[in-house]
Design a protein around this motif. Structure first.
Motif, PDB file in Angstrom:
ATOM      1  N   GLU A  21       2.130  -4.252  -7.891  1.00  0.00           N
ATOM      2  CA  GLU A  21       1.017  -4.424  -9.193  1.00  0.00           C
ATOM      3  C   GLU A  21      -0.156  -5.019  -8.403  1.00  0.00           C
ATOM      4  OE1 GLU A  21       2.003  -5.234 -13.255  1.00  0.00           O
ATOM      5  OE2 GLU A  21       3.698  -4.220 -13.070  1.00  0.00           O
ATOM      6  N   ASP A  22       0.207  -5.950  -6.966  1.00  0.00           N
ATOM      7  CA  ASP A  22      -0.708  -6.678  -6.555  1.00  0.00           C
ATOM      8  C   ASP A  22      -1.403  -5.671  -5.349  1.00  0.00           C
ATOM      9  OD1 ASP A  22      -0.243  -9.169  -7.975  1.00  0.00           O
ATOM     10  OD2 ASP A  22       1.334  -9.473  -6.512  1.00  0.00           O
ATOM     11  N   SER A  23      -0.873  -4.656  -5.181  1.00  0.00           N
ATOM     12  CA  SER A  23      -1.523  -3.593  -4.280  1.00  0.00           C
ATOM     13  C   SER A  23      -2.777  -3.136  -4.794  1.00  0.00           C
ATOM     14  CB  SER A  23      -0.884  -2.416  -4.006  1.00  0.00           C
ATOM     15  OG  SER A  23      -1.281  -1.431  -3.450  1.00  0.00           O
ATOM     16  N   PRO A  24      -3.842  -3.088  -3.706  1.00  0.00           N
ATOM     17  CA  PRO A  24      -5.140  -2.311  -4.090  1.00  0.00           C
ATOM     18  C   PRO A  24      -4.978  -0.869  -4.336  1.00  0.00           C
ATOM     19  CG  PRO A  24      -5.077  -3.063  -1.729  1.00  0.00           C
ATOM     20  CD  PRO A  24      -3.692  -3.391  -2.505  1.00  0.00           C
ATOM     21  N   ASP A  25      -3.868  -0.179  -4.219  1.00  0.00           N
ATOM     22  CA  ASP A  25      -3.678   1.014  -4.367  1.00  0.00           C
ATOM     23  C   ASP A  25      -3.107   1.232  -5.907  1.00  0.00           C
ATOM     24  OD1 ASP A  25      -4.429   1.768  -2.031  1.00  0.00           O
ATOM     25  OD2 ASP A  25      -2.170   1.915  -1.287  1.00  0.00           O
ATOM     26  N   TRP A  26      -2.552   0.148  -6.734  1.00  0.00           N
ATOM     27  CA  TRP A  26      -1.835   0.365  -7.877  1.00  0.00           C
ATOM     28  C   TRP A  26      -2.946   0.298  -9.145  1.00  0.00           C
ATOM     29  CZ3 TRP A  26      -1.400  -1.995 -12.863  1.00  0.00           C
ATOM     30  CH2 TRP A  26      -0.315  -1.666 -13.414  1.00  0.00           C
ATOM     31  N   TYR A  27      -2.508   1.148  -9.981  1.00  0.00           N
ATOM     32  CA  TYR A  27      -3.631   1.349 -11.202  1.00  0.00           C
ATOM     33  C   TYR A  27      -2.551   1.604 -12.429  1.00  0.00           C
ATOM     34  CZ  TYR A  27      -3.213   6.040  -9.734  1.00  0.00           C
ATOM     35  OH  TYR A  27      -2.663   7.460  -9.556  1.00  0.00           O
ATOM     36  N   ASP A  28      -2.962   1.290 -13.518  1.00  0.00           N
ATOM     37  CA  ASP A  28      -2.267   1.916 -14.670  1.00  0.00           C
ATOM     38  C   ASP A  28      -3.134   3.025 -15.322  1.00  0.00           C
ATOM     39  OD1 ASP A  28      -1.191   2.374 -17.006  1.00  0.00           O
ATOM     40  OD2 ASP A  28      -1.059   0.350 -17.708  1.00  0.00           O
ATOM     41  N   SER A  71       0.829  -1.350   0.008  1.00  0.00           N
ATOM     42  CA  SER A  71       0.009  -0.016   0.088  1.00  0.00           C
ATOM     43  C   SER A  71       0.959   1.134   0.115  1.00  0.00           C
ATOM     44  CB  SER A  71      -1.024  -0.114   1.001  1.00  0.00           C
ATOM     45  OG  SER A  71      -0.081   0.201   2.195  1.00  0.00           O
ATOM     46  N   ILE A  72       0.402   2.513  -0.603  1.00  0.00           N
ATOM     47  CA  ILE A  72       0.963   3.677  -0.509  1.00  0.00           C
ATOM     48  C   ILE A  72       1.637   3.869   0.948  1.00  0.00           C
ATOM     49  CG2 ILE A  72       0.962   6.086  -0.927  1.00  0.00           C
ATOM     50  CD1 ILE A  72      -1.099   5.407  -3.318  1.00  0.00           C
ATOM     51  N   SER A  73       0.832   3.745   1.708  1.00  0.00           N
ATOM     52  CA  SER A  73       0.863   4.219   3.202  1.00  0.00           C
ATOM     53  C   SER A  73       2.282   3.256   3.851  1.00  0.00           C
ATOM     54  CB  SER A  73      -0.274   3.984   4.029  1.00  0.00           C
ATOM     55  OG  SER A  73      -0.768   2.698   4.281  1.00  0.00           O
ATOM     56  N   ASP A  74       2.467   1.969   3.243  1.00  0.00           N
ATOM     57  CA  ASP A  74       3.594   1.157   3.919  1.00  0.00           C
ATOM     58  C   ASP A  74       4.831   1.907   3.538  1.00  0.00           C
ATOM     59  OD1 ASP A  74       1.771  -0.663   4.694  1.00  0.00           O
ATOM     60  OD2 ASP A  74       1.916  -2.061   2.871  1.00  0.00           O
ATOM     61  N   ALA A  75       5.056   2.750   2.211  1.00  0.00           N
ATOM     62  CA  ALA A  75       6.164   3.177   2.146  1.00  0.00           C
ATOM     63  C   ALA A  75       6.853   4.242   3.190  1.00  0.00           C
ATOM     64  CB  ALA A  75       6.096   4.096   0.527  1.00  0.00           C
ATOM     65  N   PRO A  90       1.881   6.308 -16.672  1.00  0.00           N
ATOM     66  CA  PRO A  90       1.944   7.690 -16.176  1.00  0.00           C
ATOM     67  C   PRO A  90       1.606   7.992 -14.759  1.00  0.00           C
ATOM     68  CG  PRO A  90      -0.006   7.765 -17.393  1.00  0.00           C
ATOM     69  CD  PRO A  90       0.811   6.238 -17.372  1.00  0.00           C
ATOM     70  N   ALA A  91       1.182   7.035 -14.004  1.00  0.00           N
ATOM     71  CA  ALA A  91       1.121   7.204 -12.495  1.00  0.00           C
ATOM     72  C   ALA A  91       2.277   7.235 -11.840  1.00  0.00           C
ATOM     73  CB  ALA A  91      -0.131   6.289 -12.083  1.00  0.00           C
ATOM     74  N   PRO A  92       2.551   7.969 -10.774  1.00  0.00           N
ATOM     75  CA  PRO A  92       3.759   7.911  -9.891  1.00  0.00           C
ATOM     76  C   PRO A  92       3.626   6.791  -8.967  1.00  0.00           C
ATOM     77  CG  PRO A  92       2.229   9.527  -9.160  1.00  0.00           C
ATOM     78  CD  PRO A  92       1.554   9.078 -10.365  1.00  0.00           C
ATOM     79  N   MET A  93       4.259   5.549  -9.418  1.00  0.00           N
ATOM     80  CA  MET A  93       4.127   4.316  -8.349  1.00  0.00           C
ATOM     81  C   MET A  93       5.693   4.037  -7.983  1.00  0.00           C
ATOM     82  SD  MET A  93       1.240   3.362  -8.476  1.00  0.00           S
ATOM     83  CE  MET A  93      -0.409   3.998  -9.154  1.00  0.00           C
ATOM     84  N   TYR A  94       6.472   4.967  -8.109  1.00  0.00           N
ATOM     85  CA  TYR A  94       7.887   4.547  -7.634  1.00  0.00           C
ATOM     86  C   TYR A  94       8.263   5.502  -6.473  1.00  0.00           C
ATOM     87  CZ  TYR A  94       8.481   1.204 -11.304  1.00  0.00           C
ATOM     88  OH  TYR A  94       8.302   0.169 -11.884  1.00  0.00           O
ATOM     89  N   VAL A  95       8.895   5.312  -5.484  1.00  0.00           N
ATOM     90  CA  VAL A  95       9.461   6.281  -4.336  1.00  0.00           C
ATOM     91  C   VAL A  95      10.752   6.295  -4.312  1.00  0.00           C
ATOM     92  CG1 VAL A  95       8.991   4.451  -2.712  1.00  0.00           C
ATOM     93  CG2 VAL A  95       8.932   6.888  -2.061  1.00  0.00           C
ATOM     94  N   LEU A  96      11.407   7.192  -4.187  1.00  0.00           N
ATOM     95  CA  LEU A  96      12.717   7.513  -3.645  1.00  0.00           C
ATOM     96  C   LEU A  96      13.283   8.542  -2.933  1.00  0.00           C
ATOM     97  CD1 LEU A  96      14.390   9.211  -6.811  1.00  0.00           C
ATOM     98  CD2 LEU A  96      12.172   8.186  -7.220  1.00  0.00           C
ATOM     99  N   PHE A  97      14.591   8.580  -2.552  1.00  0.00           N
ATOM    100  CA  PHE A  97      15.043   9.593  -1.744  1.00  0.00           C
ATOM    101  C   PHE A  97      15.532  10.756  -2.677  1.00  0.00           C
ATOM    102  CE2 PHE A  97      16.083   6.428   1.366  1.00  0.00           C
ATOM    103  CZ  PHE A  97      15.855   6.941   2.463  1.00  0.00           C
ATOM    104  N   VAL A  98      15.190  11.972  -2.246  1.00  0.00           N
ATOM    105  CA  VAL A  98      15.765  13.138  -2.885  1.00  0.00           C
ATOM    106  C   VAL A  98      16.360  14.001  -1.947  1.00  0.00           C
ATOM    107  CG1 VAL A  98      13.915  13.271  -4.707  1.00  0.00           C
ATOM    108  CG2 VAL A  98      13.678  14.652  -2.430  1.00  0.00           C
ATOM    109  N   GLU A  99      17.505  14.765  -2.379  1.00  0.00           N
ATOM    110  CA  GLU A  99      18.061  15.675  -1.601  1.00  0.00           C
ATOM    111  C   GLU A  99      18.362  17.158  -2.145  1.00  0.00           C
ATOM    112  OE1 GLU A  99      22.232  14.186  -0.290  1.00  0.00           O
ATOM    113  OE2 GLU A  99      21.340  12.234  -0.981  1.00  0.00           O
ATOM    114  N   ALA A 100      18.293  18.043  -1.246  1.00  0.00           N
ATOM    115  CA  ALA A 100      18.419  19.536  -1.667  1.00  0.00           C
ATOM    116  C   ALA A 100      19.511  19.920  -0.636  1.00  0.00           C
ATOM    117  CB  ALA A 100      17.244  20.185  -1.403  1.00  0.00           C
TER     118      ALA A 100
END
Length: 163
Positions: A62-69, A30-34, A78-88
Motif C-alpha cells: 500500500e506504500d507503493s506508488p503503483d498501489w491504489y484503491d 512496484s508492479i515491476s518488482d514482482a 477491486p484492483a488486482p493487487m495480488y500476484v500468485l502462481f497458476v498452473e495448467a
C-alpha cells in the motif's frame, strides 16, 4: 552438497519467513518488482522442489506508488493487487488478481512454453487453460494491474454491462 526433493519425503510446503526475499505474502514496492522475485522462485521450484511454493502469493504494498484503491466504497479493493502462481497441466505462470472469494484476474504471464500437442499432458493442459482463461473477465488483455484511471474505466464499463 546438492540437496534434492527426495531427501525431504514428508515436506509438504515451504514457507519462507517475513523479510526474506521471496517470502509468502511478500510486499512489492512496484508492479515491476514482482517479475524478478517470481522468476527466482520459479527457478527454485523448477530445479528442486516442484510441489513446493504452489500456494505462494505476493501483493503490492500500500506504500507503493503503483498501489491504489479503485473504489473506496467497496468492501474489497477491486484492483488486482495480488500476484500468485497458476498452473495448467505442467505449464506454470503467474497472474495478478483481486483478493476475494471470486477473484477478478488479469491474464497469465506464462513462464513455461506450451506443452507439445502430442504429449500426455496436453489434454489436461487444455482443460485447465480453459478454466484459467474463463476466470479472466474485466481485466482481459491486461497482464499486470492497469493504471488507476484504466481500472476505474474498466469497472464503470463492467457495471454498465451488468445492468
Amino acid at each position: 552438497r546438492e540437496i534434492c526433493e527426495h531427501e525431504f519425503p514428508v515436506l509438504k510446503s515451504l514457507c519462507l519467513p517475513k523479510g526474506v526475499y521471496g517470502c509468502d505474502g511478500q510486499e512489492f514496492q512496484s508492479i515491476s518488482d514482482a517479475h524478478d522475485v517470481i522468476s527466482v522462485l520459479y527457478s527454485f521450484r523448477k530445479r528442486r522442489f516442484s510441489s513446493l511454493l504452489k500456494d505462494w502469493s505476493g501483493k503490492l504494498s500500500e506504500d507503493s506508488p503503483d498501489w491504489y484503491d479503485a473504489d473506496r466504497r467497496a468492501v474489497y479493493n477491486p484492483a488486482p493487487m495480488y500476484v500468485l502462481f497458476v498452473e495448467a497441466g505442467s505449464r506454470v505462470g503467474y497472474r495478478w488478481e483481486t483478493a476475494h472469494d471470486v477473484p477478478m484476474a488479469c491474464e497469465v504471464n506464462w513462464l513455461d512454453p506450451e506443452p507439445d500437442r502430442y504429449s500426455s499432458d496436453y489434454e489436461k493442459y487444455i482443460e485447465e487453460l480453459q478454466e484459467i482463461n474463463g476466470q479472466v473477465d474485466i481485466y482481459r488483455g491486461y497482464h499486470q494491474p492497469p493504471t488507476e484511471d484504466e481500472c476505474k474505466r474498466l469497472l464503470a464499463e463492467f457495471m454498465v454491462d451488468l445492468s
